[in-house]
Every structure is written in C-alpha cells, then in structure tokens.
Design a protein around this motif. Structure first.
Motif, PDB file in Angstrom:
ATOM      1  N   VAL A 195     -47.437   6.108   5.219  1.00 36.49           N
ATOM      2  CA  VAL A 195     -46.190   6.163   4.520  1.00 36.49           C
ATOM      3  C   VAL A 195     -45.259   7.266   5.230  1.00 36.49           C
ATOM      4  O   VAL A 195     -44.092   6.924   5.441  1.00 36.49           O
ATOM      5  CB  VAL A 195     -46.170   6.412   3.168  1.00 36.49           C
ATOM      6  N   HIS A 196     -45.630   8.357   5.264  1.00 41.84           N
ATOM      7  CA  HIS A 196     -44.957   9.498   6.112  1.00 41.84           C
ATOM      8  C   HIS A 196     -44.646   9.094   7.412  1.00 41.84           C
ATOM      9  O   HIS A 196     -43.430   9.270   7.960  1.00 41.84           O
ATOM     10  CB  HIS A 196     -45.936  10.942   6.133  1.00 41.84           C
ATOM     11  N   HIS A 197     -45.583   8.498   8.207  1.00 39.43           N
ATOM     12  CA  HIS A 197     -45.183   8.076   9.584  1.00 39.43           C
ATOM     13  C   HIS A 197     -43.985   6.917   9.610  1.00 39.43           C
ATOM     14  O   HIS A 197     -43.163   6.936  10.259  1.00 39.43           O
ATOM     15  CB  HIS A 197     -46.400   7.523  10.060  1.00 39.43           C
ATOM     16  N   LEU A 198     -44.110   6.020   8.737  1.00 40.04           N
ATOM     17  CA  LEU A 198     -43.226   5.008   8.570  1.00 40.04           C
ATOM     18  C   LEU A 198     -41.834   5.379   8.328  1.00 40.04           C
ATOM     19  O   LEU A 198     -40.939   5.200   9.102  1.00 40.04           O
ATOM     20  CB  LEU A 198     -43.594   3.990   7.209  1.00 40.04           C
ATOM     21  N   PHE A 199     -41.737   6.610   7.448  1.00 39.78           N
ATOM     22  CA  PHE A 199     -40.412   6.855   7.129  1.00 39.78           C
ATOM     23  C   PHE A 199     -39.860   7.667   8.164  1.00 39.78           C
ATOM     24  O   PHE A 199     -38.438   7.802   8.600  1.00 39.78           O
ATOM     25  CB  PHE A 199     -40.346   7.730   5.593  1.00 39.78           C
ATOM     26  N   TYR A 200     -40.550   8.509   8.720  1.00 37.76           N
ATOM     27  CA  TYR A 200     -40.243   9.582  10.037  1.00 37.76           C
ATOM     28  C   TYR A 200     -39.947   8.766  10.950  1.00 37.76           C
ATOM     29  O   TYR A 200     -38.764   8.837  11.784  1.00 37.76           O
ATOM     30  CB  TYR A 200     -41.379  10.308  10.255  1.00 37.76           C
ATOM     31  N   HIS A 201     -40.543   7.701  11.448  1.00 37.29           N
ATOM     32  CA  HIS A 201     -40.308   6.821  12.848  1.00 37.29           C
ATOM     33  C   HIS A 201     -39.003   5.963  12.502  1.00 37.29           C
ATOM     34  O   HIS A 201     -38.389   5.696  13.486  1.00 37.29           O
ATOM     35  CB  HIS A 201     -41.350   6.094  13.085  1.00 37.29           C
ATOM     36  N   LEU A 202     -38.813   5.419  11.292  1.00 36.55           N
ATOM     37  CA  LEU A 202     -37.864   4.512  10.737  1.00 36.55           C
ATOM     38  C   LEU A 202     -36.531   5.511  10.894  1.00 36.55           C
ATOM     39  O   LEU A 202     -35.727   4.814  11.787  1.00 36.55           O
ATOM     40  CB  LEU A 202     -38.108   4.169   9.437  1.00 36.55           C
ATOM     41  N   ILE A 203     -36.421   6.690  10.588  1.00 36.87           N
ATOM     42  CA  ILE A 203     -34.999   7.407  10.511  1.00 36.87           C
ATOM     43  C   ILE A 203     -34.906   8.092  12.084  1.00 36.87           C
ATOM     44  O   ILE A 203     -33.762   7.765  12.614  1.00 36.87           O
ATOM     45  CB  ILE A 203     -35.182   8.426   9.520  1.00 36.87           C
ATOM     46  N   ASP A 204     -36.079   8.483  12.493  1.00 33.10           N
ATOM     47  CA  ASP A 204     -36.066   9.196  13.945  1.00 33.10           C
ATOM     48  C   ASP A 204     -35.659   8.115  14.931  1.00 33.10           C
ATOM     49  O   ASP A 204     -34.595   8.251  15.886  1.00 33.10           O
ATOM     50  CB  ASP A 204     -37.302   9.750  14.386  1.00 33.10           C
ATOM     51  N   CYS A 235     -42.593   8.011  -2.888  1.00 34.00           N
ATOM     52  CA  CYS A 235     -42.044   7.909  -1.970  1.00 34.00           C
ATOM     53  C   CYS A 235     -40.740   8.946  -1.839  1.00 34.00           C
ATOM     54  O   CYS A 235     -40.240   9.370  -0.887  1.00 34.00           O
ATOM     55  CB  CYS A 235     -41.181   6.388  -1.604  1.00 34.00           C
ATOM     56  N   ASN A 236     -40.313   9.247  -3.248  1.00 28.54           N
ATOM     57  CA  ASN A 236     -39.325  10.250  -3.128  1.00 28.54           C
ATOM     58  C   ASN A 236     -39.606  11.605  -2.559  1.00 28.54           C
ATOM     59  O   ASN A 236     -39.096  12.361  -1.730  1.00 28.54           O
ATOM     60  CB  ASN A 236     -38.858  10.637  -4.509  1.00 28.54           C
ATOM     61  N   SER A 237     -40.984  12.013  -2.804  1.00 24.90           N
ATOM     62  CA  SER A 237     -41.474  13.166  -2.246  1.00 24.90           C
ATOM     63  C   SER A 237     -41.779  12.975  -0.562  1.00 24.90           C
ATOM     64  O   SER A 237     -41.430  14.093  -0.054  1.00 24.90           O
ATOM     65  CB  SER A 237     -43.000  13.712  -3.044  1.00 24.90           C
ATOM     66  N   VAL A 238     -42.324  12.046  -0.302  1.00 22.46           N
ATOM     67  CA  VAL A 238     -42.379  11.612   1.254  1.00 22.46           C
ATOM     68  C   VAL A 238     -41.166  11.869   2.106  1.00 22.46           C
ATOM     69  O   VAL A 238     -40.951  12.386   2.779  1.00 22.46           O
ATOM     70  CB  VAL A 238     -43.083  10.390   1.404  1.00 22.46           C
ATOM     71  N   ILE A 239     -40.013  11.132   1.472  1.00 23.69           N
ATOM     72  CA  ILE A 239     -38.841  11.259   2.176  1.00 23.69           C
ATOM     73  C   ILE A 239     -38.320  12.450   2.162  1.00 23.69           C
ATOM     74  O   ILE A 239     -37.643  12.970   3.313  1.00 23.69           O
ATOM     75  CB  ILE A 239     -38.018  10.248   1.515  1.00 23.69           C
ATOM     76  N   VAL A 291     -38.588  17.864   8.263  1.00 25.06           N
ATOM     77  CA  VAL A 291     -38.896  17.924   9.595  1.00 25.06           C
ATOM     78  C   VAL A 291     -37.923  17.444  10.570  1.00 25.06           C
ATOM     79  O   VAL A 291     -37.930  17.799  11.362  1.00 25.06           O
ATOM     80  CB  VAL A 291     -40.343  16.780   9.705  1.00 25.06           C
ATOM     81  N   LEU A 292     -37.119  16.601  10.191  1.00 22.43           N
ATOM     82  CA  LEU A 292     -35.896  15.983  11.082  1.00 22.43           C
ATOM     83  C   LEU A 292     -34.728  16.740  10.802  1.00 22.43           C
ATOM     84  O   LEU A 292     -33.504  16.030  11.065  1.00 22.43           O
ATOM     85  CB  LEU A 292     -35.839  14.653  10.651  1.00 22.43           C
ATOM     86  N   THR A 293     -34.574  17.882  10.121  1.00 21.97           N
ATOM     87  CA  THR A 293     -33.336  18.667   9.765  1.00 21.97           C
ATOM     88  C   THR A 293     -32.563  18.961  10.911  1.00 21.97           C
ATOM     89  O   THR A 293     -31.450  18.499  11.102  1.00 21.97           O
ATOM     90  CB  THR A 293     -33.711  20.093   9.054  1.00 21.97           C
ATOM     91  N   ASN A 294     -33.181  19.128  11.957  1.00 21.39           N
ATOM     92  CA  ASN A 294     -32.436  19.635  13.076  1.00 21.39           C
ATOM     93  C   ASN A 294     -31.959  18.292  13.939  1.00 21.39           C
ATOM     94  O   ASN A 294     -30.794  18.259  14.373  1.00 21.39           O
ATOM     95  CB  ASN A 294     -33.307  20.263  14.124  1.00 21.39           C
ATOM     96  N   ASN A 295     -32.514  17.118  14.073  1.00 20.04           N
ATOM     97  CA  ASN A 295     -32.202  15.873  14.537  1.00 20.04           C
ATOM     98  C   ASN A 295     -30.841  15.320  13.918  1.00 20.04           C
ATOM     99  O   ASN A 295     -30.038  14.787  14.278  1.00 20.04           O
ATOM    100  CB  ASN A 295     -33.528  15.126  14.588  1.00 20.04           C
ATOM    101  N   LEU A 296     -31.196  15.422  12.443  1.00 16.26           N
ATOM    102  CA  LEU A 296     -30.039  14.916  11.527  1.00 16.26           C
ATOM    103  C   LEU A 296     -28.757  16.033  11.798  1.00 16.26           C
ATOM    104  O   LEU A 296     -27.740  15.135  11.823  1.00 16.26           O
ATOM    105  CB  LEU A 296     -30.492  15.074   9.881  1.00 16.26           C
ATOM    106  N   SER A 297     -28.853  16.981  11.756  1.00 11.45           N
ATOM    107  CA  SER A 297     -27.704  17.791  11.901  1.00 11.45           C
ATOM    108  C   SER A 297     -27.062  17.509  13.493  1.00 11.45           C
ATOM    109  O   SER A 297     -26.024  17.462  13.703  1.00 11.45           O
ATOM    110  CB  SER A 297     -28.104  19.428  11.852  1.00 11.45           C
ATOM    111  N   GLU A 298     -27.997  17.349  14.354  1.00 11.94           N
ATOM    112  CA  GLU A 298     -27.546  17.042  15.825  1.00 11.94           C
ATOM    113  C   GLU A 298     -26.902  15.771  15.707  1.00 11.94           C
ATOM    114  O   GLU A 298     -25.834  15.776  16.567  1.00 11.94           O
ATOM    115  CB  GLU A 298     -28.806  17.037  16.751  1.00 11.94           C
ATOM    116  N   HIS A 299     -27.346  14.786  15.051  1.00  7.89           N
ATOM    117  CA  HIS A 299     -26.621  13.642  15.154  1.00  7.89           C
ATOM    118  C   HIS A 299     -25.486  13.372  14.036  1.00  7.89           C
ATOM    119  O   HIS A 299     -24.717  12.530  14.018  1.00  7.89           O
ATOM    120  CB  HIS A 299     -27.543  12.358  15.018  1.00  7.89           C
TER     121      HIS A 299
END
Length: 620
Positions: A503-512, A466-470, A476-484
C-alpha cells in the motif's frame, strides 16, 4: 451423404416392417390361444379361469421383477410405478381366482370373487391413471411398495370380513353397485389414456402404443363385465379373454423394452456420455460405479461394462489415500459439490470434480469427472522455472546496471567539481544534464526491481490505516512536492485489508509518477475514498483527481494518455509509465481493480479499489 441417407432410410423401413410382421405373428398366436381357451371354457370353465388368472398373475409378478432389476440402469420411473402396482394387482387377482365359484377354497356363491374383481380393476385403473405422472418424477421404491401393499391388504380384509358392498347375488346377477363401479372404472381408464397421450413426448413409442392398447383391451373387458348374469356365461368368458389380451400387451411392452430392445433410451444417453473426452462416472450412494463412459474404461484398461459395480475409491481415487482421509469419498458420502480438486494419483496429477444428482432416479448418486492434468502441470512447472531463471537474470542485469550507473554518477560528480573550479559554465550545464539523466535511469531501475518483486512474495495482509500511510508517503516526497509546487488535498481514508508495504508503494508511485507527468504545471490533487459493496465483500473505492485537468485541455490529454496506457498494460511515459504500471500490479494483487474516468468538465480521475475486512472503517 445422399447415399448414406438412402441407406438409413431403407434400414429404417425394413426395421419397421420387421416389427410389424413380428407383432402380427404374436397377435395371431395370442388369438389362437384365446380360441383354444374359449374351447376349454366350454368343457371346464374353472380350468379356463385358472389358466387365464395364473397367466395374468405371472405377467404381473414378472413385470415387477424385471422392472426392479433393470431400474438401476434404465431409471424408468414410469415402468417402476407400473411394476409395483401390478405386483399387488396380481396378488388380488390370485385371491380372486382362489375364491371363485366352483374352487375348493371358495366360501360363497361368487360374491366375494366378484368383489375382489371390481376392487382390483379399480386399483388397476387408478395405477394406469397415475403412472404418467411419475415419468419425470422419482418413485421411492420402499415407500410406494408399502403404500400399495397397505391398500391391497385393506381391500382384501374389507371384502373377506363382509364390509364391502355386494357385487353379485346368486340367481339374480350383478348388483347396481357392481355395474356402476364398472362404468366408473371405464371412465378412469379413458382418463388414463388421455393422461398417457399428453405425456407422449416423454415416453418411448413402443411403451406408449402397447400401454394404450392394453388400456383399450381392459375397457372392452370391463364393458363385457357389466352385462353378464351368469358367472360361467359367455360375456364373462369374453371379459376374461380381453383381460388376458390386456396383460399380454403389457407383457410385450415389458419384454421388448426391457429385454429384447434393452435400454434403448439409455443407449442414446450413453452415446452422449461417451462423447465426453474425460473419464466420467455415475457413482451410487455406497461408492459403487453405476455407469462409466468409454474414456473411464480406457483409463483403467478395462472392457466396456467391466467397471459397473466396482468400488470407486479402489478404481479412481488416489491410491495413497485411505477412505477415511479421502476428500473425494467424503464429498460423495455427504453429496457435497467438489470442483477442480487437484490430487496426485501415483505419478499423475488428476483434477477431480464431483457433482451430486438432485432428485436422481438412481437415488443417492453423484457424477465424478477425472481430468488428467499431468502434462499441464509439467508445462506450468517448466514455465515457472523459466520465469524464475529469467527473473533471476533480469535482477542480475539490473544490479549490474545500477552499479555501473552509480560508478558513472560518481565519476560525473568528480568531473563536475573540476569544472566548477575552471568556471566552465557550458560544460557544467552538460554535466548537470548528464547527472540528471543518470539519476532518472537509477530511479527507473529501482522501479523495475520493485515491479518484478510484486506478487512473488506472499502477501502479509493486515488492517492498514491509509491516512497514516499517506502521511508517511508525503514526508518522503516533501522535496518533490515542493519542487513541483503541488497541492495535495487528502480526504478521510478507510482502513483496508492489504499488505502495508505494498500500500505504501502504491501511494508513493501514484503521486510520484503523476508529478513527473505533470512537469511544468502546479498539480492540484484530491484523494478521497468511499466504501461500497463488491461482488463478495466490501471494497474501498479511491478517487485520485487532478484539478488542472478540469480547465486545461493539454493537461487533460497528457494525463489521459498516461492513464489509458496504464489500462492497456503499456509503460508509455518513461518512469511515470513504469510507476503507474507498478500501481496497477499492486492493486490487482491485493484483490482490487483500477480504471480511468475522464470528462471534459470534471477532468481526469484515476479510480482504484482495495478490499475491506470486517473491522475496517473510515478514519478521520
């Protein structure tokens, strides 16, 4: 209803009256026989003695044969124990008759016959004392038969070889040993009556009453045998006549319960058996049907009782399976529980369930339940085809909408370039909002496409770091994290047993999705995990916490509204709601669960679990 109760009451009264009248006629007959036998004894005691003893031996052997033949159907361990015991009692009584004083086969002046008498009555008393113990316990036929045979044989050898204490001395009468033995027998018979009465709730009333009367008659007989001095005396004759009455009462209990009123208790059980709407069968250890309910007979188109004794594989198991390859035959042979086994039998789908009977009175036996699920299978297949068609249609519509949105986006970009050249700031603003809305709709369509595909393809589970996945998700979400202006604090996460892509989809959509819901805030997230033991395996418990919700009531309410909608399977919150709904679907598909925890002081935390397989561990 009252008329029906009245009719039933009259019927019951009439039935009891008929039984009483029948018993009185039988009692009058046996008393008449006793008077005739007493008259015979005056003229020839030996003839009288032979008739009485042959009658009791016949009852003992008959009891054994009838109980043995009916036991597979009645399962009456009490009667089986009595039948085995009385068979050997009859054998010793036959030897007593042959060795009685005055018989051509007699070797002494009555001592040996008296010894056989007192030892046989002691054996009979012990049988009657022990029998109620086996009302609710299994009697092992061969073992019990051999044990009684060994005891009877030992008594006979001991007596015929002069190893047994004297019971009668010619010219003097009974010995003290014999009299004391008779009183001990009477005491044991009284204990047997109390023991039998203590089990009255478990015994058929007919058997109980006649057995109690038989014991009482035996006690009277034993009292008579404590005071006679002459082997041909009056008290000796009275004792034998009461013995005859005792065996006659057992004979009546046996005939009425086993033959005249066949399987009354079994009939009550079969009524409940027949109430089961599915084919239900009791199967013996050799694969033969012992009993079957009405539904089973209707399933095979047979009359009631025709299935008994037939082979279970030939009648109910799938016809295209050989015995060696039949999982049902294997489960029955090994007495293994098998639940919900779905197999095709001809053109029908049948759900089979097999349960072994523990400590069964039938020996090695199982219960087989057959449920016809053909219609259910057809409905499932029809529903699956409808879902597939609907899914295909939805995907087609989504693709067409996505193409349309893409075309609108391109045209809007062209318009934006033209407006930029004309420096029309107001129109540029409208167009910018239009482009943003189009982008959101495109993202929503992509989420819906991913959501519809979750669970349709087979999970390819592996150990997932899970550490590698996150880390990949954060890239992928670098710009979105910076914007917010979001801060994401990641603790050590474990290796989970799941589909890496999901698992990748899970963490992505959870944060996004949470970022989208936190518009206007600078989110501070904390993602951590602990390992705990679930119901059947180890699970990783993830905690996704937003710190702003600790100090901002409005932020807390917004997150709670979003997360609680997720638990209610709602997609409120636009794209954020769809993204979190996708998270829930992924977690449940991977074998976990997702819940929300809220506290006024600690803020809002989303908790979800994923399974861990042996070899998974926490990673730094």
């Amino acid at each position: 209803m009252s008329r029906l109760i009245k009719d039933l009451g009259v019927h019951r009264t009439t039935t009891m009256g008929e039984l009483a009248w029948k018993f009185r006629k039988r009692l009058a007959l046996v008393l008449l026989i006793c008077l005739l036998l007493f008259y015979v004894s005056i003229d020839s005691y030996i003839t009288f003695h032979i008739i009485v003893e042959l009658f009791t031996v016949g009852v003992a052997v008959g009891l054994f044969i009838i109980v043995l033949q009916t036991y597979p159907f009645t399962g009456n361990n009490f009667m089986l124990f009595l039948g085995i015991g009385y068979f050997w009692v009859g054998g010793l009584d036959f030897a007593h008759m042959l060795l009685y004083k005055g018989m051509p086969t007699s070797h002494d002046h009555g001592n040996m016959a008296t010894q056989l008498w007192v030892s046989t009555r002691m054996l009979e008393a012990l049988i009657l004392l022990a029998a109620p113990y086996f009302i609710s316990r299994t009697v092992f036929l061969k073992r019990t038969f051999l044990l009684f045979g060994l005891g009877a044989g030992t008594l006979y050898i001991t007596i015929t070889h002069g190893l047994f204490p004297d019971a009668f001395v010619d010219g003097e009468g009974l010995t003290l040993f014999k009299v004391m033995m008779e009183y001990q027998i009477i005491l044991i018979l009284l204990l047997a009556m109390f023991h039998l009465r203590s089990k009255r709730q478990l015994i058929d009333d007919h058997i109980l009453h006649f057995t109690m009367l038989a014991i009482l008659a035996t006690i009277v007989a034993e009292l008579a045998f404590t005071i006679y001095q002459d082997l041909y005396g009056v008290f000796n004759r009275v004792g034998h006549l009461f013995k005859l009455i005792s065996f006659w009462l057992l004979f009546i209990a046996m005939i009425d319960t086993m033959l005249s009123r066949p399987f009354q208790c079994l009939s009550r059980a079969l009524s409940s058996f027949d109430a089961i709407p599915m084919a239900t069968l009791l199967v013996g250890g050799k694969g033969r049907i012992i009993n079957a309910n009405r539904a089973a007979h209707q399933e095979r188109g047979r009359l009631r009782g025709e299935l008994a004794g037939r082979d279970i594989h030939d009648e109910f198991h799938p016809s295209d399976l050989e015995r060696e390859n039949c999982p049902l035959c294997s489960a029955q042979r090994t007495e293994t529980e098998l639940l919900g086994k779905e197999l095709m039998n001809g053109e029908q789908w049948i759900e089979y369930s097999i349960t072994p009977l523990i400590n069964s009175s039938y020996g090695k036996a199982t219960i087989l339940v057959c449920k016809n699920i053909t219609e259910q299978k057809r409905l499932q297949e029809s529903l699956q085809r409808s879902n597939e068609a609907l899914d295909h249609y939805a995907k087609s519509i989504a693709r067409e909408l996505e193409k349309s949105m893409a075309a609108m986006h391109e045209h809007a970009k062209i318009l934006a370039e033209h407006l930029e050249q004309r420096h029309d700031l107001e129109d540029q603003g409208h167009l910018y909002n239009m482009l943003k809305n189009i982008g959101e709709q495109q993202e929503l369509l992509r989420d819906l496409m991913v959501f519809s595909q979750v669970g349709q393809k087979r999970c390819q589970k592996h150990h997932v770091n899970c550490n590698s996945v996150i880390k990949d998700v954060m890239k992928v979400l670098t710009n979105n994290l910076s914007e917010h202006k979001a801060v994401l604090d990641i603790g050590p996460l474990p290796m989970v047993w799941a589909d890496p892509q999901e698992v990748h989809h899970l963490f992505y959509h959870l944060i996004d999705s949470t970022l989208e819901a936190m518009e206007g805030y600078a989110p501070e997230f904390r993602l951590s995990a602990v390992i705990e033991m679930g119901e059947s395996q180890r699970m990783s418990r993830f905690l996704f916490h937003e710190r702003n919700s600790e100090r901002d009531k409005k932020c807390q309410n917004r997150l709670m509204e979003l997360f609680l909608a997720l638990q209610r399977d709602e997609s409120g919150g636009g794209g954020a709601g769809v993204g979190l709904a996708l998270c829930k679907r992924i977690v449940e598909q991977q074998g976990g669960e997702i819940i929300t925890d809220s506290d006024l002081e600690r803020g809002v935390t989303l908790i979800f679990t994923l399974p861990i397989k042996e070899g998974g561990m926490m990673e730094a």
